[in-house]
Design an enzyme around this catalytic site. Structure first.
Site, PDB file in Angstrom:
ATOM      1  CE1 TYR A 252      -3.054   9.763   6.688  1.00  0.00           C
ATOM      2  CE2 TYR A 252      -4.453   8.075   6.321  1.00  0.00           C
ATOM      3  CZ  TYR A 252      -3.733   8.818   7.119  1.00  0.00           C
ATOM      4  OH  TYR A 252      -3.453   8.469   8.843  1.00  0.00           O
TER       5      TYR A 252
ATOM      6  CD  GLN B 297      -2.761   1.573   2.860  1.00  0.00           C
ATOM      7  OE1 GLN B 297      -2.024   2.042   3.321  1.00  0.00           O
ATOM      8  NE2 GLN B 297      -3.929   0.484   1.846  1.00  0.00           N
TER       9      GLN B 297
ATOM     10  N   GLY C  52      -9.519  -5.299   9.291  1.00  0.00           N
ATOM     11  CA  GLY C  52      -8.372  -5.065   9.708  1.00  0.00           C
ATOM     12  C   GLY C  52      -8.518  -5.269  11.198  1.00  0.00           C
TER      13      GLY C  52
END
Length: 377
Positions: free
Chosen positions: A183, A100, A328
């Protein structure tokens, strides 16, 4: 096993076949000392080898002053070698792993060690600070600062492409663009953080341009083995637009992403844990993310993330609404998560919250990282 047949059906994504449809989402664990991957990190990924696809923790494409000073990078030969050591081990154990790729944009601080080493300002689409943030490793634990508007976004697009070249040298099966959670890709998409008047801002098409151009540059390196993570509901890192603007923006963006021939889209739905409040007002734009954007995904595999259980995922995959799920937090506390799901074992390990990431009081970095107990089979 009989109850979860769909999740354990193999699936082709890009050029690889996944043994199941339970992916391990990217998880920032802050254990790459001075940004370089370690043997301990290799042990961590190997513990979770049963995931259909492992997404690496977010990897910085250039030095940035993130909240995590030991987040890994991928901009020099030592990084490539460190990641190759991990990737080779994952492959030898029968796993698949994507890198990633991450640029935090305005979610960085100029006084953070890595930002000072970079010798560059904190870059973002516009000189608009995010609210919140807490840089615990900097004296006084300051929050976010006003960034410098990047003069030519093409420079950062090239950094993403360079990182993809390095990921390929390290042997990763593919790359995923971190286009979520406030982000830099999110910052370009959101009209509150992007006030540019050039071709990179203003209209929805212009605000979507940055993320699309990054993806096109990654495809030039990796072909169809490129994915993207998208979080339309916002909230985290001071992201969020009014509902109609959110729907219009992400409907366009996702429909354009769908035309690029990617291996999959990871769609992050609304989750209360990302619903940040500022001045008593929720920042997230709460809406049904899957129902809102599924009609715009016609050519690309779709994986769903955010509080998705295996049981819910089984139903959604069986109904053809998604192709798989990403989990996650539960992968942090259960390295044998896939095996537990397969055998019907509970996910009952208590999280070591203090040591999710390393901090000033951390001793042995294995604590809260590679020391969770396995179930009995």
């Amino acid at each position: 096993m009989a109850e979860l047949k769909a999740l354990f059906t193999p699936i082709q994504i890009g050029g690889i076949e996944l043994k199941n449809r339970i992916g391990m989402a990217a998880l920032t664990r802050n254990r790459a000392e001075n940004t370089y991957p370690t043997e301990l990190m290799k042990e961590y990924y190997l513990q979770r080898i049963d995931a259909g696809l492992i997404i690496s923790e977010a990897i910085l494409i250039t030095r940035q002053g993130t909240e995590w000073p030991h987040a890994p990078g991928l901009w020099d030969d030592k990084h490539i070698a460190g990641w190759k050591n991990i990737v080779d081990a994952v492959h030898e154990a029968g796993g698949k792993i994507y890198a990633q790729l991450w640029h935090v944009g305005r979610a960085a601080h100029p006084e953070a060690e890595q930002q000072k080493l970079a010798g560059t300002p904190v870059y973002a689409p516009s000189a608009i600070s995010a609210r919140g943030g807490k840089f615990r490793t900097i004296e006084g634990q300051p929050g976010y600062v006003t960034p410098t508007a990047v003069e030519d976004p093409q420079v950062i697009i090239q950094q993403f492409k360079d990182a993809a070249v390095n990921a390929k040298k390290a042997g990763f099966d593919g790359v995923q663009l971190h286009g979520a959670n406030g982000y830099i890709v999110s910052q370009f998409l959101d009209s509150n953080s992007n006030k540019r008047t050039d071709k990179w801002g203003g209209s929805i098409e212009n605000r979507a341009r940055f993320g699309l151009e990054v993806l096109k540059s990654l495809v030039e390196v990796y072909g169809h083995d490129v994915a993207v993570k998208i979080s339309p509901a916002g909230g985290y890192n001071d992201m969020g637009m009014p509902l109609q603007e959110t729907l219009d923006t992400f409907s366009y963006y996702i429909s354009e992403v769908d035309k690029l021939g990617l291996s999959f889209i990871e769609l992050v739905r609304y989750s209360p844990k990302f619903d940040v409040e500022y001045d008593g007002v929720s920042r997230a734009t709460k809406h049904d993310v899957l129902a809102s954007y599924r009609p715009f995904i016609k050519n690309t595999k779709l994986f769903l993330n955010a509080d998705v259980t295996a049981q819910e995922g089984e139903v959604l995959v069986s109904e053809g609404k998604i192709d798989g799920i990403f989990i996650g937090f539960d992968f942090i506390t259960h390295s044998d998560l896939v095996k537990r799901v397969f055998h019907g074992k509970p996910l009952d390990n208590a999280p070591d919250i203090t040591h999710l990431q390393t901090n000033k009081t951390s001793g042995d970095w294995r604590t809260g990282y590679t020391d969770y107990p396995l179930a009995t089979y």
